[in-house]
Design a protein around this motif. Structure first.
Motif, PDB file in Angstrom:
ATOM      1  N   GLU A 238       0.723  -1.195  -0.063  1.00 15.44           N
ATOM      2  CA  GLU A 238      -0.056  -0.121   0.092  1.00 15.44           C
ATOM      3  C   GLU A 238       0.885   1.169  -0.205  1.00 15.44           C
ATOM      4  OE1 GLU A 238      -3.004   2.879   0.351  1.00 15.44           O
ATOM      5  OE2 GLU A 238      -2.861   0.648  -0.555  1.00 15.44           O
ATOM      6  N   THR A 239       2.064   1.111   0.973  1.00 12.80           N
ATOM      7  CA  THR A 239       2.921   2.530   1.083  1.00 12.80           C
ATOM      8  C   THR A 239       4.277   2.180   0.264  1.00 12.80           C
ATOM      9  OG1 THR A 239       3.394   1.885   2.946  1.00 12.80           O
ATOM     10  CG2 THR A 239       1.541   3.340   2.779  1.00 12.80           C
ATOM     11  N   ASP A 240       5.001   3.148  -0.017  1.00 12.86           N
ATOM     12  CA  ASP A 240       6.212   2.785  -0.249  1.00 12.86           C
ATOM     13  C   ASP A 240       7.155   2.413   0.594  1.00 12.86           C
ATOM     14  OD1 ASP A 240       8.594   3.047  -1.849  1.00 12.86           O
ATOM     15  OD2 ASP A 240       8.336   4.942  -2.675  1.00 12.86           O
ATOM     16  N   GLU A 241       7.504   1.292   0.591  1.00 11.78           N
ATOM     17  CA  GLU A 241       8.555   0.545   1.667  1.00 11.78           C
ATOM     18  C   GLU A 241      10.017   0.885   1.345  1.00 11.78           C
ATOM     19  OE1 GLU A 241       7.046  -3.318   1.634  1.00 11.78           O
ATOM     20  OE2 GLU A 241       5.403  -2.931   2.998  1.00 11.78           O
ATOM     21  N   LEU A 242      10.443   1.462  -0.004  1.00 14.71           N
ATOM     22  CA  LEU A 242      11.690   1.528  -0.209  1.00 14.71           C
ATOM     23  C   LEU A 242      12.397   2.954  -0.170  1.00 14.71           C
ATOM     24  CD1 LEU A 242      11.253  -0.556  -3.793  1.00 14.71           C
ATOM     25  CD2 LEU A 242      12.020  -1.287  -1.086  1.00 14.71           C
ATOM     26  N   TRP A 243      11.582   4.033  -0.358  1.00 11.08           N
ATOM     27  CA  TRP A 243      11.981   5.303  -0.378  1.00 11.08           C
ATOM     28  C   TRP A 243      12.181   5.795   0.992  1.00 11.08           C
ATOM     29  CZ3 TRP A 243      10.765  10.324   0.910  1.00 11.08           C
ATOM     30  CH2 TRP A 243      11.519  11.253   0.485  1.00 11.08           C
ATOM     31  N   THR A 244      13.383   6.039   1.521  1.00  7.54           N
ATOM     32  CA  THR A 244      13.606   6.816   2.704  1.00  7.54           C
ATOM     33  C   THR A 244      13.801   8.156   2.905  1.00  7.54           C
ATOM     34  OG1 THR A 244      15.995   6.398   2.800  1.00  7.54           O
ATOM     35  CG2 THR A 244      14.804   4.458   3.292  1.00  7.54           C
ATOM     36  N   GLY A 245      14.388   8.979   1.675  1.00  5.90           N
ATOM     37  CA  GLY A 245      14.613  10.202   1.845  1.00  5.90           C
ATOM     38  C   GLY A 245      16.151  10.607   2.320  1.00  5.90           C
ATOM     39  N   THR A 246      16.563   9.740   2.748  1.00  3.74           N
ATOM     40  CA  THR A 246      18.136   9.617   3.303  1.00  3.74           C
ATOM     41  C   THR A 246      18.964   8.924   2.682  1.00  3.74           C
ATOM     42  OG1 THR A 246      17.685   7.881   5.007  1.00  3.74           O
ATOM     43  CG2 THR A 246      17.287  10.314   5.700  1.00  3.74           C
ATOM     44  N   LYS A 247      18.548   7.748   1.933  1.00  4.30           N
ATOM     45  CA  LYS A 247      19.538   6.693   1.305  1.00  4.30           C
ATOM     46  C   LYS A 247      19.056   6.389  -0.202  1.00  4.30           C
ATOM     47  CE  LYS A 247      21.046   4.228   5.389  1.00  4.30           C
ATOM     48  NZ  LYS A 247      21.487   3.202   6.095  1.00  4.30           N
ATOM     49  N   GLY A 248      20.062   6.252  -1.031  1.00  4.08           N
ATOM     50  CA  GLY A 248      19.559   5.901  -2.476  1.00  4.08           C
ATOM     51  C   GLY A 248      20.221   4.482  -2.597  1.00  4.08           C
ATOM     52  N   GLU A 249      19.528   3.928  -3.641  1.00  2.00           N
ATOM     53  CA  GLU A 249      20.256   2.556  -3.923  1.00  2.00           C
ATOM     54  C   GLU A 249      21.433   2.717  -4.878  1.00  2.00           C
ATOM     55  OE1 GLU A 249      17.749   0.136  -6.620  1.00  2.00           O
ATOM     56  OE2 GLU A 249      16.788   1.855  -7.683  1.00  2.00           O
ATOM     57  N   THR A 250      22.285   1.795  -4.812  1.00  2.00           N
ATOM     58  CA  THR A 250      23.541   1.858  -5.744  1.00  2.00           C
ATOM     59  C   THR A 250      23.065   1.298  -6.970  1.00  2.00           C
ATOM     60  OG1 THR A 250      24.190  -0.421  -4.931  1.00  2.00           O
ATOM     61  CG2 THR A 250      24.981   1.307  -3.628  1.00  2.00           C
ATOM     62  N   THR A 251      24.217   1.655  -7.793  1.00  2.00           N
ATOM     63  CA  THR A 251      24.042   1.150  -9.388  1.00  2.00           C
ATOM     64  C   THR A 251      23.906  -0.416  -9.114  1.00  2.00           C
ATOM     65  OG1 THR A 251      25.127   2.980 -10.081  1.00  2.00           O
ATOM     66  CG2 THR A 251      25.168   0.955 -11.270  1.00  2.00           C
ATOM     67  N   GLU A 252      24.735  -1.062  -8.655  1.00  2.05           N
ATOM     68  CA  GLU A 252      24.718  -2.469  -8.261  1.00  2.05           C
ATOM     69  C   GLU A 252      23.282  -2.993  -7.874  1.00  2.05           C
ATOM     70  OE1 GLU A 252      28.745  -1.303  -8.259  1.00  2.05           O
ATOM     71  OE2 GLU A 252      26.811  -0.890  -6.812  1.00  2.05           O
ATOM     72  N   HIS A 253      22.582  -2.382  -7.128  1.00  2.00           N
ATOM     73  CA  HIS A 253      21.344  -2.791  -6.386  1.00  2.00           C
ATOM     74  C   HIS A 253      20.424  -2.565  -7.554  1.00  2.00           C
ATOM     75  CE1 HIS A 253      17.797  -2.648  -4.042  1.00  2.00           C
ATOM     76  NE2 HIS A 253      18.244  -3.112  -3.247  1.00  2.00           N
ATOM     77  N   GLN A 254      20.187  -1.604  -8.439  1.00  4.13           N
ATOM     78  CA  GLN A 254      19.435  -1.262  -9.277  1.00  4.13           C
ATOM     79  C   GLN A 254      19.794  -2.158 -10.631  1.00  4.13           C
ATOM     80  OE1 GLN A 254      19.431   2.486 -10.998  1.00  4.13           O
ATOM     81  NE2 GLN A 254      17.441   2.367 -11.969  1.00  4.13           N
ATOM     82  N   LEU A 255      20.554  -2.529 -10.938  1.00  5.83           N
ATOM     83  CA  LEU A 255      20.994  -3.674 -11.740  1.00  5.83           C
ATOM     84  C   LEU A 255      20.564  -5.002 -11.501  1.00  5.83           C
ATOM     85  CD1 LEU A 255      24.531  -2.676 -13.081  1.00  5.83           C
ATOM     86  CD2 LEU A 255      22.579  -2.877 -14.482  1.00  5.83           C
ATOM     87  N   ALA A 256      20.608  -5.414 -10.095  1.00  7.28           N
ATOM     88  CA  ALA A 256      20.201  -6.603  -9.814  1.00  7.28           C
ATOM     89  C   ALA A 256      18.720  -6.687  -9.701  1.00  7.28           C
ATOM     90  CB  ALA A 256      20.529  -6.758  -8.013  1.00  7.28           C
ATOM     91  N   ARG A 257      17.999  -5.564  -9.248  1.00  7.93           N
ATOM     92  CA  ARG A 257      16.425  -5.870  -9.485  1.00  7.93           C
ATOM     93  C   ARG A 257      15.874  -5.431 -10.827  1.00  7.93           C
ATOM     94  NH1 ARG A 257      13.888  -0.484 -10.114  1.00  7.93           N
ATOM     95  NH2 ARG A 257      15.086   1.377  -9.398  1.00  7.93           N
ATOM     96  N   SER A 258      16.763  -4.998 -11.530  1.00  4.35           N
ATOM     97  CA  SER A 258      16.526  -4.924 -13.112  1.00  4.35           C
ATOM     98  C   SER A 258      16.297  -6.508 -13.681  1.00  4.35           C
ATOM     99  CB  SER A 258      17.549  -4.043 -13.810  1.00  4.35           C
ATOM    100  OG  SER A 258      17.038  -2.855 -13.559  1.00  4.35           O
ATOM    101  N   LYS A 259      17.591  -7.188 -13.243  1.00  3.63           N
ATOM    102  CA  LYS A 259      17.732  -8.463 -13.670  1.00  3.63           C
ATOM    103  C   LYS A 259      16.494  -9.451 -13.251  1.00  3.63           C
ATOM    104  CE  LYS A 259      19.966 -12.463 -14.894  1.00  3.63           C
ATOM    105  NZ  LYS A 259      19.053 -13.477 -14.207  1.00  3.63           N
TER     106      LYS A 259
END
Length: 377
Positions: free
Chosen positions: A255-276
């Motif tokens: 229901e709510t965004d459980e990923l966005w914190t406003g203080t931390k961002g995902e790394t390139t490796e993390h985004q590539l992993a979720r894209s895979k």
């Protein structure tokens, strides 16, 4: 390289396996099959290319699946090739037959799909970045929800962004009805409002066959890179569902965004992993061949990287088709990586914001360089 398991919050729900079974101790390796679209070619400039000028980039060429055409030799006239048979008349029809041919001839551990990925139209966050300048945007303004004039948290489309969606709508209608472009069998979209609205304005009012209705599925992992920018903070599920009555959500969508914190961002490796992972989810749970994905420049760039496609950054409203080959291969050893990193920023509007040099915070604030080169996507 296979990435380690994502954080529990991003873990995909188990896919309902379609016709394609993944063998034990195997994973999927992706590649883009080159030679079919102008965007595959390294000489095609992404900054000036417009899909609407080039039939989405589909090349005029022959295929091994093309039927043989007899040479007709009328008396007293020059010989000529017989017309294409019904169903092979247009370039899109012949390409569709070729993709069918590839899947028919492919071994059980291989399949082909055509992913047509579109970036959302211009959002208010894009316009705000242009107004303030990229350095100041990344230093300060992107962390605000808006200004006195507009809101850009989970930004809506500007009038220019809506026009880009209307342009895509008219172009798809023409390609479907006059050029034999295959209708999509599945539609996916990022949960961010600018993508849902772009998909809606592009496809909802088209006269589509009942077997290919526009019933878009929202998937969390098609969202943009998760940064501290408020434009990356998605709205709740209840609000998103009001944007289009026929919108569907993947199983387990929160229901709510459980990923966005406003203080931390995902790394390139993390985004590539979720894209895979999201590609694996689609390829194992959806037996459709022709698939539409409405997403963001950063996420589409990561998807292209995962597909081993050349770099091709899309401007707002632009679209790129890719012929994808997915093949099962032996699982590679996993590697660990940092998933999230802290992103510091100015606590007040910067003193200066100079393109190419970044911004200078006031003396009472500090800027971390990690945010200096990002752009609204």
């Amino acid at each position: 390289m296979k990435f380690s398991v994502l954080s529990a919050a991003l873990a995909l729900t188990p896919a309902v396996m379609a016709d394609w079974k993944i063998s034990k101790n195997r994973e999927i390796e992706y590649s883009s099959v080159e030679g079919f679209f102008l965007q595959d070619n390294t000489t095609t400039d992404a900054t000036t290319f417009d899909y609407a000028d080039w039939n989405f980039g589909l090349l005029n060429r022959t295929y091994t699946s093309d039927p043989k055409r007899k040479t007709i030799k009328p008396k007293g006239r020059k010989p000529y090739k017989a017309p294409w048979p019904k169903g092979y008349t247009t370039q899109w029809e012949r390409f569709e037959k070729y993709v069918e041919h590839l899947n028919k001839k492919a071994p059980k551990d291989t399949q082909y799909k055509v992913l047509v990925m579109g970036r959302h139209g211009e959002g208010f966050h894009n316009a705000a970045e242009t107004y303030y300048g990229t350095p100041a945007w990344n230093c300060y303004w992107s962390e605000q929800t808006g200004n006195a004039t507009v809101t850009w948290q989970d930004a809506l489309l500007t009038e220019a962004g809506l026009e880009e969606a209307y342009k895509a709508n008219a172009y798809f209608e023409e390609r479907f009805e006059q050029y034999g472009m295959p209708y999509f069998e599945s539609y996916y979209t990022s949960p961010l409002a600018r993508c849902v609205i772009t998909a809606r304005e592009t496809f909802a009012n088209l006269d589509l066959p009942k077997s290919h209705r526009f019933l878009p599925v929202v998937k969390e992992s098609f969202r943009e890179s998760i940064s501290i920018h408020t434009c990356d903070h998605r709205s709740n599920k209840t609000y998103i569902s009001t944007l289009f009555s026929k919108l569907r959500f993947e199983k387990g969508f929160a229901e709510t965004d459980e990923l966005w914190t406003g203080t931390k961002g995902e790394t390139t490796e993390h985004q590539l992993a979720r894209s895979k992972d999201i590609l694996d989810d689609v390829f194992t749970s959806d037996d459709a061949t022709w698939i539409s994905v409405t997403s963001h420049s950063g996420e589409i760039s990561k998807l292209l990287t995962t597909l081993n496609h050349r770099t091709f950054k899309l401007s707002t409203g632009q679209i790129i088709p890719v012929l994808v080959k997915a093949k099962q291969v032996s699982i590679e050893p996993t590697s660990t990586y940092a998933s999230w990193s802290t992103e510091a920023t100015c606590n007040a509007p910067p003193v200066t914001s100079i393109s190419g040099q970044g911004c200078v915070c006031s003396t009472s604030t500090t800027l971390a360089s990690t945010s200096a080169t990002a752009t609204a996507a």
